[in-house]
Design a protein around this motif. Structure first.
Motif, mmCIF file in Angstrom:
data_model
loop_
_atom_site.group_PDB
_atom_site.id
_atom_site.type_symbol
_atom_site.label_atom_id
_atom_site.label_comp_id
_atom_site.label_asym_id
_atom_site.label_seq_id
_atom_site.Cartn_x
_atom_site.Cartn_y
_atom_site.Cartn_z
ATOM 1 N N UNK A 243 0.845 -0.728 0.051
ATOM 2 C CA UNK A 243 0.038 0.316 -0.390
ATOM 3 C C UNK A 243 0.550 0.896 -0.022
ATOM 4 N N UNK A 244 0.422 2.393 -0.960
ATOM 5 C CA UNK A 244 1.387 3.184 -1.380
ATOM 6 C C UNK A 244 0.940 3.992 0.007
ATOM 7 N N UNK A 245 -0.441 3.976 0.355
ATOM 8 C CA UNK A 245 -0.871 4.999 1.516
ATOM 9 C C UNK A 245 0.142 5.237 2.566
ATOM 10 N N UNK A 246 -0.038 3.115 2.876
ATOM 11 C CA UNK A 246 0.261 3.385 4.488
ATOM 12 C C UNK A 246 1.707 4.231 4.473
ATOM 13 N N UNK A 247 2.290 4.576 5.465
ATOM 14 C CA UNK A 247 3.435 4.816 5.831
ATOM 15 C C UNK A 247 4.675 3.954 6.186
ATOM 16 N N UNK A 248 3.708 2.680 5.690
ATOM 17 C CA UNK A 248 4.768 1.997 6.182
ATOM 18 C C UNK A 248 6.171 1.420 5.170
ATOM 19 N N UNK A 249 5.435 2.009 4.221
ATOM 20 C CA UNK A 249 6.396 1.483 3.090
ATOM 21 C C UNK A 249 7.687 2.194 2.489
ATOM 22 N N UNK A 250 7.581 3.009 4.262
ATOM 23 C CA UNK A 250 8.522 4.294 3.528
ATOM 24 C C UNK A 250 10.307 3.527 4.299
ATOM 25 N N UNK A 251 11.038 3.792 3.678
ATOM 26 C CA UNK A 251 11.924 3.731 4.708
ATOM 27 C C UNK A 251 13.318 4.234 4.892
ATOM 28 N N UNK A 252 14.414 3.119 5.267
ATOM 29 C CA UNK A 252 15.800 4.271 4.853
ATOM 30 C C UNK A 252 17.222 2.997 3.750
ATOM 31 N N UNK A 253 16.602 2.129 3.132
ATOM 32 C CA UNK A 253 17.601 1.903 2.711
ATOM 33 C C UNK A 253 17.669 2.333 1.082
ATOM 34 N N UNK A 254 18.983 2.484 1.044
ATOM 35 C CA UNK A 254 19.779 3.271 -0.036
ATOM 36 C C UNK A 254 19.449 2.044 -1.238
ATOM 37 N N UNK A 255 19.641 1.091 -1.318
ATOM 38 C CA UNK A 255 18.906 -0.224 -2.425
ATOM 39 C C UNK A 255 18.199 0.299 -3.126
ATOM 40 N N UNK A 256 16.942 0.547 -2.020
ATOM 41 C CA UNK A 256 15.678 0.716 -2.431
ATOM 42 C C UNK A 256 15.231 1.538 -3.547
ATOM 43 N N UNK A 257 15.854 3.031 -2.813
ATOM 44 C CA UNK A 257 15.495 4.323 -3.409
ATOM 45 C C UNK A 257 16.051 3.430 -4.351
ATOM 46 N N UNK A 258 17.542 3.364 -5.045
ATOM 47 C CA UNK A 258 18.294 3.910 -6.471
ATOM 48 C C UNK A 258 17.958 2.453 -6.851
ATOM 49 N N UNK A 259 16.790 1.443 -6.893
ATOM 50 C CA UNK A 259 16.093 0.387 -7.758
ATOM 51 C C UNK A 259 14.993 1.328 -7.773
#
Lengths: 492, 179, 472, 102
Positions: free
Chosen positions: C189-205
């Motif tokens: 779910x994109x609206x849930x705050x649970x999807x957010x994080x600090x992983x650089x790898x996921x961000x780069x993906x």
């Protein structure tokens, strides 16, 4: 001397096997008496009825009870994993009936062809339920022998015969390795039943067990055409009559992979750290070899053969994860994959009959516009094999990747993603040939074959399954969950 | 004395087994290879007897030496000069695969020998008279392994059908043969 | 609910066309145009009822797709996506109208693919579930591939391979990132705050996929070929609308979900975007043909938008969003005009063109108006947007604003060069004297885009004041 | 148990298996490959029976018997294929030894 007690047999549990087997006998006997003109239609009708009946029986068993139980001293299992796999095999068989109805080679030996097709499906239905090493070996040989003959059934065509011989030799080589591995496992644990093997693992000689496990994996790898045990695949896929190739690609994969899952999880949970790593290596090898070799193929059948090797990699990925998510991923993936394999080879068969020549990427030129439905379906299958929506393999790949990521092997998912990117090139090459090349590039067609409604219906059914499996993902995944939840997955 | 005799029989059978196995693989004439296979199967039967598998030993001699090898000999005779035609359709990458296989097998030999040194494999269960007898085999086949028994019959039936189909491969007239 | 209609209406139209091959090209074209206009009308209706200022996605739907990974058909519109969906509806309607008028071969299939593309694009903007987002993201690729590959120019085969391999390589990394993110959070779910994080790898993906599609500077290898070889209306949609999905990805997913890594990678991203901005502008100035100018200016403008996004403040975001709409309309109009010019001169080479203004007042007026807005003269909506972007960039560091300002000067240069090379100077050798002015149909397709641009120029607050704080 | 222990039989079976495997991998004549396959299967049988003896368990012998049947079936088909191939070759083109890439 022991008092002999006849075993009680759960006939219902055997019904998918027996229905197809009975159909095979009927076709075989009837073709002795029926005039040649009606043999083909009669055999096809019986085959279709039996596939539907066997699938219905398997579905009824699936619905009837959720607990699994052993049949005849635990020789085979009556459980939902087997029943779902049986439904898939029968579905592939049913589609193959439509695809092969007008195959030229069928006319001469119609009776034997349908009988062998039914027997092969019957053997797979038995094989997927196998619960000891002996029934595993026998089930494997049962359907393999049918497939050897089906590959070579066009006995006037040298390529088919050579492919059959090659398949037989390589396949038997794999079986022999499997047998020796089984013997070692038997020696190490003192048992051939899967559960007893798991129970006996602790005190058995570990070296024997490991060597035996490795050899059994190699033997199953040959059947699943996973690299590096895939060398027979391109030649056999190319040489076999195209509908048979489609059936092999779909049903053999279902059978081999489901049994691999069952064997590893139920018999070797204690060796999990070994076989998961071994499978991960096989996955990487299959992905690399299948995708890179497919890039340079000219013949569409060979290209699809290498594609099936690469899909063996994708399908083994969730098994390598060793968790329940992986089990679900495998079965869901197989639903979409088996339908699409039959469909893709059906389209190849159409072009092959039009041209009366092997289909190459070059002589597909213009096909998409000449036959919009088949061309469009083929485009859907090719996009689907890449893993693009709207075909179910898209979700299958997501699930497979999710399974390995959940295990903590994100690198394996990345390997999968990279080789998916590689695979785009050759799948898209087919679409490019069908829709974007001028028609003149193709060899002049050898006259239009008669309209083949059954084949088109089969392709349409494949399309429905391919797309439907994406839309109806939730119920299908629930079914897949039901099929695997009783397995003692070693991870997570 | 009996111990010595058993050893003697074993050594002879083992040597015959290995020699005939090598002969099967190494002879360039398939006819001799098939003959060597008879020796191989016979020495196996002897070993089975030593392992108290009387029924299997008997079946080995009857089924293999009596039927399968004879079939090989018939075919070899039928094909005549064509019999040893080399064929490019076999497994590829032979060299690599052979080295790998040989390596893996060498490892296994070492494992077995190591285990033997460990004295773990020299023990054997005490078995009664009935072990390996036709009665016991029959009993097992019709109870615990009934399905396996039935499947073997299906496998044979399929092979028979396949044989009929392949045997019907008559050379066809050219105009129909070119498809 | 309305969002679902916005997604499914064009897709249903596409499927209907696909299954009605017996329709004449005229009937198929009329039907497709009708569907595109209905979509536009429906969007207007949705916009009128929209509650600007609400933080939650609106007009949505939420139906379980498969429960075990918590993937659902979750859609909904934010205030910022509403404008992007509107851009999609306008751009596609223009493209469908143009394609209908030009009369493509196999019109039914062609237009149905355009409609399918519209549905998928709206889906990308509206999806509130990562897996669903990915489905629509990949679903955009298929019609684009076929549209360019079948109806494109002579170099189309090479262009499509490049395009597909580039974009898929990026998006497959995003797929792994999506799965990893979803498994970590336990929901997609994109609206849930649970999807957010600090992983650089996921961000780069995520960033890989968006950077290729946008395209950010070194990942633009597919762009010139794809824009040159596409039919003009496909190029219009591709540069006007599709490229915005990538900017939207940065705006709505990559940056807000992974603020830590986005902060860490802000300077490299700004450097690349600045290089892309200047480099694209220079290439646009040197490009030999009309489409080349528009294509490279597109590259430059997208990188300007990315500068605004990576400034990651309210001014930058607002400017970037306004510029996304502006640039979508501008480049769609310019590509359609390029198509119109190429139809008349049968070439887009600038050295062979010239003097088209004389006797063709409508063409001249529309081209000049678009060009003037594109070069961001004060008072135009592009000026407002670029001012906001530069203002946002200035808050990060004055250097970035200087780069942006230089690029605006360059934009003026290449736009004026384009306009003068096409309209003024001597009559080009490829321009036949009998070449007509814009036909009413062409005007009917292109003029609305320009009218909307003019309206936005007078009233940019229509968008900028209707953005809630949801983003920032 | 008289004579050598089970390990000796296992060594024999492993060596026999290796012989057969090398035969399959290295020989080019399909007939000899088929014979070598028979040897491989028999090596498996020997191991099965040796283990059955060690365990005092009948299952291994049953397994071996079914393997014999399977081996016979494979031999039938293999020989049938070889005969069919050689007939077709004689019919079509004597010089062309293979129509498939290896």
């Amino acid at each position: 001397m022991d008092e002999f007690t006849a075993p009680t047999i759960d006939w219902a549990a055997l019904s998918p096997v027996l229905i197809t087997l009975a159909g095979a006998s009927v076709v075989l006997l009837a073709s002795l008496f029926l005039p040649p003109g009606v043999r083909r239609g009669f055999g096809a009708a019986v085959a279709a009825i039996c596939f539907v009946g066997a699938a219905a029986a398997a579905i009824a068993l699936f619905v009837a009870d959720e607990s699994g139980r052993g049949i005849v001293s635990e020789a085979i299992r009556r459980d939902r994993l087997a029943e779902l796999a049986q439904v898939l095999v029968m579905g592939a068989g049913l589609l193959t009936v439509g695809v092969s109805y007008r195959e030229p080679e069928r006319v001469e030996r119609a009776g034997e062809y349908w009988a062998l097709l039914l027997t092969a499906a019957s053997g797979m239905a038995f094989f997927v339920a196998a619960n000891n090493l002996m029934t595993l070996f026998l089930g494997l040989e049962w359907f393999s022998i049918c497939l050897y003959v089906l590959t070579a059934i066009a006995v006037e065509r040298l390529p088919g015969l050579e492919a059959g011989l090659k398949y037989l030799i390589v396949g038997s080589f794999g079986s022999a390795i499997l047998l020796f591995g089984s013997a070692l496992v038997y020696g190490a644990t003192g048992a051939i039943g899967f559960e007893e093997i798991a129970a006996g693992t602790a005190e058995g000689e570990r070296l024997f067990l490991v060597a035996g496990l490795a050899m059994v994996l190699v033997g199953l790898g040959f059947k699943a055409s996973a690299a590096p045990f895939h060398m027979w695949t391109p030649d056999v896929y190319e040489g076999a009559p195209t509908p048979v190739t489609g059936f092999m690609a779909a049903a053999t994969k279902v059978a081999a992979l489901v049994v691999t899952l069952r064997l590893l999880v139920t018999a070797f949970p204690g060796e999990e750290e070994l076989w998961t790593v071994a499978l991960a290596v096989i996955v990487c090898a299959s992905l690399a070899w299948g995708n890179l070799a497919a890039l340079v193929q000219v013949s569409v059948k060979r290209m699809l053969a290498y594609s099936s090797i690469s899909h063996a990699g994708f399908l083994l990925m969730p098994i390598a994860a060793g968790n329940e998510l992986g089990g679900r991923a495998l079965l869901y993936y197989l639903i979409a994959y088996s339908a699409m394999s039959v469909g893709a080879f059906a389209v190849v068969a159409v072009r092959e009959r039009e041209l009366a020549a092997p289909v190459t990427v070059g002589n597909l030129a213009g096909f998409g516009w000449e036959r919009p439905f088949l061309g469009g379906s083929m485009a859907l299958f090719m996009f689907g094999f890449i893993g693009l929506p709207p075909a179910g393999i898209f979700l299958g790949k997501i699930y497979a990747f999710a399974a390995v990521i959940e295990r903590g092997w994100t690198w394996l998912a990345i390997v999968g993603a990279v080789f998916t990117a590689v695979s785009i090139y050759y799948y898209v090459g087919v679409i490019r040939a069908m829709f974007m090349q001028p028609r003149e590039l193709a060899v002049a067609a050898g006259g239009s074959p008669p309209p083949d409604r059954l084949l088109v219906a089969s392709v349409a059914a494949s399309v429905v399954v391919a797309v439907g499996s994406l839309l109806a993902a939730d119920p299908l995944i629930d079914i897949a969950r039901d099929a695997v939840e009783f397995l003692p997955f070693p991870v997570g | 004395m009996e111990e010595f005799l058993v050893w003697l029989v074993w050594v002879v059978a083992a040597l015959a087994l290995l020699a005939s196995g090598l002969a099967v693989v190494l002879f360039s004439n398939p006819f001799y290879s098939a003959l060597a296979l008879i020796g191989n199967l016979a020495s196996l039967a002897v070993l089975y007897l030593l392992l108290e598998a009387e029924f299997v030993a008997a079946a080995q001699v009857l089924v293999y030496a009596g039927a399968v090898v004879v079939m090989f000999l018939f075919v070899i005779a039928y094909l005549g000069g064509q019999a040893d035609t080399p064929w490019a359709g076999g497994p590829t990458l032979q060299a690599v695969a052979a080295v790998v296989a040989a390596g893996a097998i060498a490892v296994e030999v070492v494992v077995v020998i190591a285990l033997q040194a460990d004295e773990r494999l020299s023990d054997a269960a005490d078995v009664g008279e009935a072990f390996g007898s036709p009665a016991q085999i029959g009993n097992l086949f019709l109870s615990d392994h009934l399905l396996a028994f039935e499947v073997t019959s299906i496998v044979l039936l399929v092979a028979a059908v396949g044989g009929v189909i392949l045997g019907s491969a008559m050379p066809r007239p050219r105009e129909r043969g070119e498809r | 609910m309305e969002t679902t209609v916005l997604i499914l209406l064009p897709i249903a139209g596409a499927v209907a066309l696909w299954f009605a091959p017996w329709l004449t090209p005229r009937a198929a074209g009329g039907f497709a145009l009708l569907v595109a206009l209905a979509e536009l009308a429906f969007w207007i209706g949705t916009a009128l009822n929209f509650d600007f200022g609400a933080a939650e996605p609106q007009a949505g739907a939420d139906r379980v797709w498969f429960a075990d990974l918590d993937v659902a058909y979750r859609v909904g519109l934010h205030d910022y996506t509403l404008w992007l969906v509107g851009l999609t509806a306008v751009g596609t309607a223009a493209a469908v109208g143009y394609g209908f008028w030009v009369g493509r071969e196999r019109a039914g299939v062609y237009l149905s693919l355009l409609l399918f593309l519209e549905g998928a694009t709206v889906g990308v903007f509206a999806a509130q579930d990562l897996v669903l987002f990915y489905v629509f993201w990949e679903a955009m690729l298929i019609p684009l591939y076929v549209l360019i590959g079948v109806w494109g120019g002579p170099g189309r085969l090479g262009a499509t391979v490049k395009f597909v391999v580039y974009t898929m390589a990026g998006s497959l990394l995003m797929l792994v990132a999506i799965i990893a993110a979803g498994l970590q959070a336990g929901t997609f779910d994109m609206t849930s705050a649970a999807g957010r994080g600090s992983s650089t790898w996921i961000f780069l993906g995520f960033a890989a996929a968006f950077a290729v599609k946008a395209p950010l500077f070194p990942f633009h290898g597919w762009l010139p070929d794809a824009y040159r070889e596409s039919p003009p209306e496909v190029a219009a949609v591709l540069s006007g609308v599709i490229s915005k999905t990538a900017a939207y990805g940065f705006l709505a997913i990559a940056i807000p979900f992974y603020p830590g890594p986005a902060e860490d990678w802000r300077v490299p991203a700004l450097v690349l975007a600045s290089i892309g901005l200047v480099y694209g502008s220079l290439l646009a100035f040197r490009a030999p043909d009309v489409r080349g100018v528009v294509a490279y200016s597109s590259l430059a403008q997208m990188n300007l938008i990315l500068i605004g996004l990576f400034a990651a403040n309210a001014s930058g975001y607002t400017g970037a969003l306004l510029q996304m709409v502006n640039h979508g309309l501008i480049s769609a109009a310019l590509f359609l005009l390029a198509g119109a010019i190429e139809r008349r001169a049968s070439t887009g080479q600038l050295v062979l063109l010239g003097g088209l203004a004389r006797g063709r007042p409508v063409l001249a007026t529309i081209l000049i108006t678009t060009g003037v807005i594109a070069l961001a003269v004060p008072g135009s909506s592009a000026f407002a947007a670029e001012f906001l972007v530069l203002n946002g960039a200035f808050a990060v560091g004055w250097g970035w604003a200087v780069v942006g300002a230089i690029a605006i000067v360059l934009a003026a240069m290449y736009m004026l060069r384009l306009v003068s090379a096409v309209l003024h100077e001597n009559v080009g050798s490829a321009v036949p004297a009998e070449a007509l002015d814009l036909r009413p149909a062409e005007v009917g397709v292109i003029a609305p885009l320009v009218v909307v641009l003019l309206a936005l120029s007078f009233w940019p607050a229509a968008i900028t004041d209707r953005l809630s704080g949801a983003l920032f | 148990m008289l004579g050598p222990g089970i390990a000796a039989y296992l060594v024999l079976s492993v060596v026999l298996f290796a012989t057969g495997a090398l035969g399959v991998l290295l020989r080019r004549s399909p007939l000899i490959i088929l014979l070598a396959l028979e040897i491989m299967l028999n090596a498996g049988n020997l191991a099965l029976i040796a283990f059955a003896r060690r365990l005092g368990d009948g299952d291994g012998q049953i397994f071996a018997l079914t393997v014999m049947v399977v081996a016979a079936a494979e031999a039938v088909l293999g020989l049938g294929l070889i005969v069919a191939v050689s007939r077709q070759r004689a019919d079509l083109d004597v010089d062309r030894l293979t129509s498939l890439r290896g």
